[in-house]
Design an enzyme around this catalytic site. Structure first.
Site, PDB file in Angstrom:
ATOM      1  N   SER A  18     -27.119 -11.959  12.339  1.00 55.20           N
ATOM      2  CA  SER A  18     -26.845 -12.436  13.374  1.00 55.20           C
ATOM      3  C   SER A  18     -26.200 -10.786  14.259  1.00 55.20           C
ATOM      4  O   SER A  18     -26.869  -9.984  14.454  1.00 55.20           O
ATOM      5  CB  SER A  18     -25.976 -13.211  13.482  1.00 55.20           C
ATOM      6  OG  SER A  18     -25.106 -13.449  15.422  1.00 55.20           O
ATOM      7  N   HIS A  45     -29.787 -14.780  15.881  1.00 57.70           N
ATOM      8  CA  HIS A  45     -29.014 -15.472  16.988  1.00 57.70           C
ATOM      9  C   HIS A  45     -29.652 -14.369  18.069  1.00 57.70           C
ATOM     10  O   HIS A  45     -29.178 -13.598  18.298  1.00 57.70           O
ATOM     11  CB  HIS A  45     -27.390 -15.186  16.445  1.00 57.70           C
ATOM     12  CG  HIS A  45     -27.574 -16.252  14.995  1.00 57.70           C
ATOM     13  ND1 HIS A  45     -26.282 -16.497  14.224  1.00 57.70           N
ATOM     14  CD2 HIS A  45     -28.663 -16.984  14.825  1.00 57.70           C
ATOM     15  CE1 HIS A  45     -26.969 -17.362  13.736  1.00 57.70           C
ATOM     16  NE2 HIS A  45     -28.026 -17.664  13.337  1.00 57.70           N
ATOM     17  N   ASP A 140     -24.825 -19.692   8.660  1.00 51.47           N
ATOM     18  CA  ASP A 140     -26.021 -20.023   9.056  1.00 51.47           C
ATOM     19  C   ASP A 140     -26.417 -19.441   7.712  1.00 51.47           C
ATOM     20  O   ASP A 140     -26.836 -18.283   7.107  1.00 51.47           O
ATOM     21  CB  ASP A 140     -26.563 -19.503  10.495  1.00 51.47           C
ATOM     22  CG  ASP A 140     -27.655 -20.302  10.773  1.00 51.47           C
ATOM     23  OD1 ASP A 140     -28.367 -21.016   9.999  1.00 51.47           O
ATOM     24  OD2 ASP A 140     -28.728 -19.105  11.822  1.00 51.47           O
TER      25      ASP A 140
END
Length: 200
Positions: A18, A45, A140
């Site tokens: 991310s 992401h 995540d």
């Protein structure tokens, strides 16, 4: 120039990133040889409202073939598949990619999320699966790494000093299922070692 023939991958590396992920992925992919004998699937992401240039950027920094994933793609040696914005990416039997709809439920507030990718790679590739959790926020990937380990695979997490945001790696490390906590520049050499014939 014609694309090289697809050699279906026997080993698959699932990566999640991310915040700070573009740099991290560029360093890792740039450190892998053109004939790397595994496939790589990446979830990062991304903004769902803009076209992603992630595959093109990473492709310009790597000797591997990098493309944005589409449903039905086969995971081939020396190939990198990047999840498109707003779609979860999974792997199904036969080593094919499946993308969710753009209305699928978000996981850890993200779509794409690492969890469906990690879990499905674990189920299909078992001990030939490797998860790599890179810099990023939230947790995540922390469920998926446990499934990777349960199926006999390996897990790598980026270390704190080289992470722009250590939340994602830290959440995976907290599970106790991470095999290697490495500085960014040591991840590609470890992948090469793990994928060496007879290892993965």
């Amino acid at each position: 120039m014609t694309a090289p023939p697809c050699i279906p991958a026997q080993s698959v590396i699932a990566m999640a990133a991310s915040a700070g992920g573009l740099h991290a992925l560029s360093v890792i992919l740039g450190g892998l040889p053109a004939d790397f004998p595994a496939a790589i699937a990446i979830v990062m992401h991304l903004s769902p409202v803009h076209k992603s240039l992630l595959a093109e950027i990473l492709g310009s920094r790597s000797k591997l073939e990098v493309r944005q994933a589409q449903t039905g793609n086969i995971l081939c040696h020396s190939s990198v598949f990047v999840a498109p914005p707003n779609h979860h990416m999974s792997v199904v039997k036969g080593g094919r990619i499946a993308l969710s709809s753009d209305e699928a439920e978000k996981i850890h507030f993200a779509r794409p999320s690492a969890e469906p990718l990690f879990a499905s790679v674990a189920e299909v590739y078992q001990s030939h699966a490797i998860a790599v959790v890179l810099t990023g926020g939230d947790g995540d990937g922390s469920f998926g790494v446990q499934i990777i380990k349960d199926r006999g695979g390996k897990v790598i997490a980026q270390d704190r000093p080289t992470s722009q945001d250590f939340s994602m790696p830290q959440s995976s490390i907290a599970t106790g299922d991470v095999d290697f906590i490495l500085p960014l520049t040591e991840i590609a050499p470890m992948l090469i070692e793990l994928i060496a014939p007879g290892k993965a």
